[in-house]
Scaffold this active site. Structure first.
Site, PDB file in Angstrom:
ATOM      1  N   HIS A 130       3.783  -0.983  -2.684  1.00 12.32           N
ATOM      2  CA  HIS A 130       3.827  -2.421  -2.395  1.00 12.32           C
ATOM      3  C   HIS A 130       5.256  -2.895  -2.695  1.00 12.32           C
ATOM      4  O   HIS A 130       5.849  -2.488  -3.696  1.00 12.32           O
ATOM      5  CB  HIS A 130       2.814  -3.174  -3.254  1.00 12.32           C
ATOM      6  CG  HIS A 130       2.688  -4.611  -2.857  1.00 12.32           C
ATOM      7  ND1 HIS A 130       3.593  -5.569  -3.275  1.00 12.32           N
ATOM      8  CD2 HIS A 130       1.807  -5.249  -2.049  1.00 12.32           C
ATOM      9  CE1 HIS A 130       3.264  -6.737  -2.745  1.00 12.32           C
ATOM     10  NE2 HIS A 130       2.175  -6.571  -1.992  1.00 12.32           N
ATOM     11  N   GLU A 132       6.461  -5.493  -3.964  1.00 17.11           N
ATOM     12  CA  GLU A 132       6.672  -6.074  -5.304  1.00 17.11           C
ATOM     13  C   GLU A 132       6.841  -4.971  -6.353  1.00 17.11           C
ATOM     14  O   GLU A 132       7.659  -5.082  -7.275  1.00 17.11           O
ATOM     15  CB  GLU A 132       5.499  -6.987  -5.687  1.00 17.11           C
ATOM     16  CG  GLU A 132       5.746  -7.668  -7.032  1.00 17.11           C
ATOM     17  CD  GLU A 132       4.573  -8.497  -7.530  1.00 17.11           C
ATOM     18  OE1 GLU A 132       3.849  -9.091  -6.703  1.00 17.11           O
ATOM     19  OE2 GLU A 132       4.381  -8.531  -8.755  1.00 17.11           O
TER      20      GLU A 132
END
Ligand code: SF4
Length: 314
Positions: A130, A132
């Protein structure tokens, strides 16, 4: 079908959070200030509708700075955050950049950095690949932060270094699953240091609590959001775990399962933090064409969080 009555329990809060509103505003303001094209590194937020709209206004989406041929044009970093190296690369290319990282993600970055400086070895609880997670891991030197994705990995995590341990988390995880992972880590490493204030953000927490509150009363549950939107996918899981096993994501290519809805009396509807309300409205309008629909909005908390855009855009 048209005589069939369907009750919609509309979960609230749902949809856009303060970080997403800010990120979109940053792209829009940058387009006004610098003119088109403005480059955006990665989808500004994980929603196709939002991205397509910004493309129409002149935003050009890339995955890496190297794809941008005209380095005199500005670039915006997405709400998910970027590894430390990316702004440095932009500086080296002499590019103008605007960082749309959500302030709550930046908070986790600074937290990880400070703990690392204080001599801690870091664990990041999150999902591999991901953006993030890539951004948060990329705040620290290689080898000083490890990723743990689930309970199993927490149980098997090996740590023999002569250092204290600390953990931070992705902001959009399942609140309940993360608690279980943290419990395992605390049992195995009683001195592990935890964040002063929880890393899972207010928007993720509120949307999950709201879904949890109504899912048990629903025959089906629909979450409007993209497949790559972590918090939207988590909302589907929360609805399933909270008593509505027939829960699914409605994304840009989804067909609405009218046949299944016809056999339901009550359906729940929510949307991920990156999904605009117009998509929820469209979904309900489609249902209204087939059924007699009544709507009951169930709000568990009012949100009033607002994040300012960087001064250089005003
Ligand atoms: S979901 Fe939370 S962390 Fe992510 S952009 Fe929204 S407020 Fe920020």
């Amino acid at each position: 079908m048209k005589n069939k009555e369907i009750k919609i329990l509309l979960s609230a809060p749902r949809g856009f959070c303060a970080g997403v509103e800010r990120a979109i505003e940053i792209v829009e303001k940058a387009l006004v200030k610098y003119g088109a094209p403005v480059y955006v590194r990665h989808e500004i937020v994980h929603n196709k509708f939002v991205v397509d709209n910004l493309k129409k206004k002149g935003a050009v989406f890339v995955e890496e700075l190297e794809e941008i041929k005209d380095k005199t044009r500005p670039v915006i970093f997405s709400a998910h955050g970027v590894p430390k190296k990316i702004p440095l690369d932009a500086k080296n290319y002499k590019m103008t950049y605007v960082d749309a990282t959500c302030p709550l993600v930046s908070k986790v970055h600074r937290e990880a950095e400070n703990l690392n400086k204080s001599g801690y070895h870091l664990i990041l609880i999150g999902h591999e690949n991901h953006p993030e997670v890539i951004g948060t891991m990329g705040q620290l030197p290689k080898g000083s932060i490890d990723l743990i994705q689930d309970e199993n990995e927490a149980k098997n995590y090996k740590f023999e270094k002569n250092k204290e341990l600390a953990f931070v988390t992705q902001t959009t995880l399942s609140v309940d699953d993360t608690k279980d992972i943290i419990q395992i880590l605390k049992r195995r490493f009683p001195k592990i240091r935890e964040p002063l204030k929880e890393d899972i953000c207010y928007a993720t927490t509120n949307r999950q609590m709201a879904v949890k509150n109504i899912a048990k009363n629903c025959d089906m549950f629909f979450v409007i959001g993209s497949r790559n939107s972590s918090n939207s996918v988590r909302l589907v899981e929360v609805a399933k775990k909270s008593g509505c096993i027939n829960s699914q994501l409605i994304h840009s290519k989804s067909e609405i399962p009218y046949d299944l809805i016809e056999n339901s009396n009550t359906i729940g509807v929510s949307s991920g933090a990156s999904a605009p309300e117009i998509l929820v409205e469209n979904f309900i309008e489609n249902l209204k064409k087939k059924f007699k629909v009544s709507i009951d909005e169930v709000e568990i908390i009012k949100e009033d969080v607002v994040f300012k855009v960087p001064k250089k855009l005003n």
